[in-house]
Design a protein around this motif. Structure first.
Motif, PDB file in Angstrom:
ATOM      1  N   VAL A  78       0.863  -1.176   0.000  1.00  0.00           N
ATOM      2  CA  VAL A  78       0.000   0.000   0.000  1.00  0.00           C
ATOM      3  C   VAL A  78       0.902   1.230   0.000  1.00  0.00           C
ATOM      4  CG1 VAL A  78      -0.239   0.013   2.519  1.00  0.00           C
ATOM      5  CG2 VAL A  78      -1.952   1.146   1.103  1.00  0.00           C
ATOM      6  N   TYR A  79       0.501   2.247  -0.728  1.00  0.00           N
ATOM      7  CA  TYR A  79       1.303   3.450  -0.891  1.00  0.00           C
ATOM      8  C   TYR A  79       0.553   4.677  -0.371  1.00  0.00           C
ATOM      9  CZ  TYR A  79       3.795   0.450  -4.197  1.00  0.00           C
ATOM     10  OH  TYR A  79       4.494  -0.584  -4.764  1.00  0.00           O
ATOM     11  N   LEU A  80       1.321   5.663   0.013  1.00  0.00           N
ATOM     12  CA  LEU A  80       0.753   6.974   0.321  1.00  0.00           C
ATOM     13  C   LEU A  80       1.578   8.003  -0.444  1.00  0.00           C
ATOM     14  CD1 LEU A  80      -1.439   8.417   2.021  1.00  0.00           C
ATOM     15  CD2 LEU A  80       0.359   8.921   3.693  1.00  0.00           C
ATOM     16  N   GLN A  81       1.006   8.523  -1.514  1.00  0.00           N
ATOM     17  CA  GLN A  81       1.645   9.573  -2.293  1.00  0.00           C
ATOM     18  C   GLN A  81       1.267  10.910  -1.679  1.00  0.00           C
ATOM     19  OE1 GLN A  81       3.798   9.398  -5.017  1.00  0.00           O
ATOM     20  NE2 GLN A  81       3.973  11.618  -4.727  1.00  0.00           N
ATOM     21  N   MET A  82       2.263  11.676  -1.296  1.00  0.00           N
ATOM     22  CA  MET A  82       2.026  12.945  -0.608  1.00  0.00           C
ATOM     23  C   MET A  82       2.539  14.088  -1.473  1.00  0.00           C
ATOM     24  SD  MET A  82       3.137  11.756   3.239  1.00  0.00           S
ATOM     25  CE  MET A  82       4.785  11.300   2.730  1.00  0.00           C
ATOM     26  N   ASN A  83       1.635  14.898  -1.958  1.00  0.00           N
ATOM     27  CA  ASN A  83       1.983  16.052  -2.804  1.00  0.00           C
ATOM     28  C   ASN A  83       1.633  17.345  -2.080  1.00  0.00           C
ATOM     29  OD1 ASN A  83       2.688  14.235  -4.880  1.00  0.00           O
ATOM     30  ND2 ASN A  83       0.610  14.269  -5.716  1.00  0.00           N
ATOM     31  N   SER A  84       2.157  18.426  -2.597  1.00  0.00           N
ATOM     32  CA  SER A  84       1.897  19.757  -2.009  1.00  0.00           C
ATOM     33  C   SER A  84       2.114  19.739  -0.503  1.00  0.00           C
ATOM     34  CB  SER A  84       0.469  20.202  -2.346  1.00  0.00           C
ATOM     35  OG  SER A  84       0.265  20.258  -3.739  1.00  0.00           O
ATOM     36  N   LEU A  85       3.214  19.174  -0.103  1.00  0.00           N
ATOM     37  CA  LEU A  85       3.495  19.011   1.324  1.00  0.00           C
ATOM     38  C   LEU A  85       3.601  20.350   2.037  1.00  0.00           C
ATOM     39  CD1 LEU A  85       5.996  16.062   1.085  1.00  0.00           C
ATOM     40  CD2 LEU A  85       3.905  16.058   2.452  1.00  0.00           C
ATOM     41  N   LYS A  86       3.181  20.337   3.292  1.00  0.00           N
ATOM     42  CA  LYS A  86       3.220  21.511   4.150  1.00  0.00           C
ATOM     43  C   LYS A  86       4.048  21.194   5.394  1.00  0.00           C
ATOM     44  CE  LYS A  86      -1.534  22.679   2.828  1.00  0.00           C
ATOM     45  NZ  LYS A  86      -2.902  22.945   3.345  1.00  0.00           N
ATOM     46  N   PRO A  87       4.624  22.198   6.032  1.00  0.00           N
ATOM     47  CA  PRO A  87       5.384  21.932   7.263  1.00  0.00           C
ATOM     48  C   PRO A  87       4.552  21.204   8.315  1.00  0.00           C
ATOM     49  CG  PRO A  87       5.877  24.129   6.461  1.00  0.00           C
ATOM     50  CD  PRO A  87       4.777  23.592   5.595  1.00  0.00           C
ATOM     51  N   GLU A  88       3.265  21.444   8.346  1.00  0.00           N
ATOM     52  CA  GLU A  88       2.415  20.760   9.326  1.00  0.00           C
ATOM     53  C   GLU A  88       2.190  19.291   9.014  1.00  0.00           C
ATOM     54  OE1 GLU A  88       1.742  23.649   7.705  1.00  0.00           O
ATOM     55  OE2 GLU A  88      -0.396  23.790   7.208  1.00  0.00           O
ATOM     56  N   ASP A  89       2.659  18.829   7.877  1.00  0.00           N
ATOM     57  CA  ASP A  89       2.623  17.395   7.580  1.00  0.00           C
ATOM     58  C   ASP A  89       3.787  16.646   8.237  1.00  0.00           C
ATOM     59  OD1 ASP A  89       1.612  18.242   4.235  1.00  0.00           O
ATOM     60  OD2 ASP A  89       0.338  17.512   5.875  1.00  0.00           O
ATOM     61  N   THR A  90       4.703  17.373   8.827  1.00  0.00           N
ATOM     62  CA  THR A  90       5.842  16.749   9.500  1.00  0.00           C
ATOM     63  C   THR A  90       5.361  15.852  10.634  1.00  0.00           C
ATOM     64  OG1 THR A  90       7.352  18.556   8.949  1.00  0.00           O
ATOM     65  CG2 THR A  90       7.917  17.187  10.863  1.00  0.00           C
ATOM     66  N   ALA A  91       5.755  14.591  10.573  1.00  0.00           N
ATOM     67  CA  ALA A  91       5.300  13.602  11.563  1.00  0.00           C
ATOM     68  C   ALA A  91       5.968  12.268  11.260  1.00  0.00           C
ATOM     69  CB  ALA A  91       3.784  13.442  11.500  1.00  0.00           C
ATOM     70  N   VAL A  92       5.803  11.341  12.173  1.00  0.00           N
ATOM     71  CA  VAL A  92       6.120   9.939  11.904  1.00  0.00           C
ATOM     72  C   VAL A  92       4.845   9.289  11.383  1.00  0.00           C
ATOM     73  CG1 VAL A  92       6.904   7.740  12.836  1.00  0.00           C
ATOM     74  CG2 VAL A  92       7.889   9.886  13.686  1.00  0.00           C
ATOM     75  N   TYR A  93       4.952   8.655  10.237  1.00  0.00           N
ATOM     76  CA  TYR A  93       3.798   8.042   9.584  1.00  0.00           C
ATOM     77  C   TYR A  93       3.828   6.528   9.800  1.00  0.00           C
ATOM     78  CZ  TYR A  93       2.585  12.399   7.274  1.00  0.00           C
ATOM     79  OH  TYR A  93       2.185  13.693   7.023  1.00  0.00           O
ATOM     80  N   TYR A  94       2.665   5.972  10.118  1.00  0.00           N
ATOM     81  CA  TYR A  94       2.533   4.545  10.394  1.00  0.00           C
ATOM     82  C   TYR A  94       1.452   3.934   9.509  1.00  0.00           C
ATOM     83  CZ  TYR A  94       4.866   5.764  14.805  1.00  0.00           C
ATOM     84  OH  TYR A  94       5.746   6.226  15.756  1.00  0.00           O
ATOM     85  N   CYS A  95       1.732   2.778   8.925  1.00  0.00           N
ATOM     86  CA  CYS A  95       0.656   2.050   8.264  1.00  0.00           C
ATOM     87  C   CYS A  95       0.035   1.083   9.272  1.00  0.00           C
ATOM     88  CB  CYS A  95       1.135   1.331   7.011  1.00  0.00           C
ATOM     89  SG  CYS A  95       2.384   0.067   7.254  1.00  0.00           S
ATOM     90  N   ASN A  96      -1.186   0.721   8.990  1.00  0.00           N
ATOM     91  CA  ASN A  96      -1.963  -0.098   9.927  1.00  0.00           C
ATOM     92  C   ASN A  96      -2.864  -1.047   9.155  1.00  0.00           C
ATOM     93  OD1 ASN A  96      -4.932  -0.148  11.380  1.00  0.00           O
ATOM     94  ND2 ASN A  96      -3.249  -0.481  12.794  1.00  0.00           N
ATOM     95  N   ALA A  97      -3.030  -2.236   9.676  1.00  0.00           N
ATOM     96  CA  ALA A  97      -3.979  -3.199   9.130  1.00  0.00           C
ATOM     97  C   ALA A  97      -5.202  -3.205  10.025  1.00  0.00           C
ATOM     98  CB  ALA A  97      -3.354  -4.581   9.064  1.00  0.00           C
ATOM     99  N   GLY A  98      -6.333  -2.809   9.466  1.00  0.00           N
ATOM    100  CA  GLY A  98      -7.548  -2.722  10.266  1.00  0.00           C
ATOM    101  C   GLY A  98      -8.698  -3.430   9.607  1.00  0.00           C
ATOM    102  N   THR A  99      -9.887  -3.053  10.006  1.00  0.00           N
ATOM    103  CA  THR A  99     -11.093  -3.609   9.429  1.00  0.00           C
ATOM    104  C   THR A  99     -12.024  -2.476   9.021  1.00  0.00           C
ATOM    105  OG1 THR A  99     -12.050  -3.832  11.645  1.00  0.00           O
ATOM    106  CG2 THR A  99     -11.004  -5.775  10.712  1.00  0.00           C
TER     107      THR A  99
END
Length: 121
Positions: A78-99
């Motif tokens: 699974v991918y997350l394409q991030m465009n037009s990034l902003k400083p407030e997007d700064t974070a640690v990103y986690y993928c998750n398997a849910g329902t």
């Protein structure tokens, strides 16, 4: 339990783009919806986007129109394409398997290891 292994992320300037990847074991990829969350310093973890096994996607308002979640069935990623990034997007990103039930995504206990995304102004 299966595994979720993340890659990608890094440093970008405001307005730039980055892509995150999350490789899931086959059983997880086929059975569950998959989501992305993020946690900025001093803040709680927040949901970013999810994609269901049927291909339905949904985004948090803060990233709608800028981020795109997708999946590749051939390589269970699974991918997350991030465009037009902003400083407030700064974070640690986690993928998750849910329902996904009744139009709601429920995070599961399987998490990726986290990927740092830093956006400079």
């Amino acid at each position: 339990q299966g595994q979720l292994v993340e890659s990608g992320g890094g440093l970008a300037q405001a307005g730039g783009s980055l892509r995150l990847s999350c490789a899931a074991s086959g059983s997880i990829f086929r059975a569950n919806a998959l989501g992305w969350y993020r946690q900025a310093p001093g803040k709680q973890r927040e949901w970013v986007a999810y994609i269901t096994s049927g291909g339905t996607t949904r985004y948090a308002d803060s990233v709608k129109g800028r981020f795109t979640i997708s999946r590749d069935v051939a390589d269970n990623t699974v991918y997350l394409q991030m465009n037009s990034l902003k400083p407030e997007d700064t974070a640690v990103y986690y993928c998750n398997a849910g329902t996904y039930t009744s139009y709601t995504y429920y995070p599961g206990s399987n998490w990726g290891q986290g990927s740092q995304v830093t956006v400079s102004s």
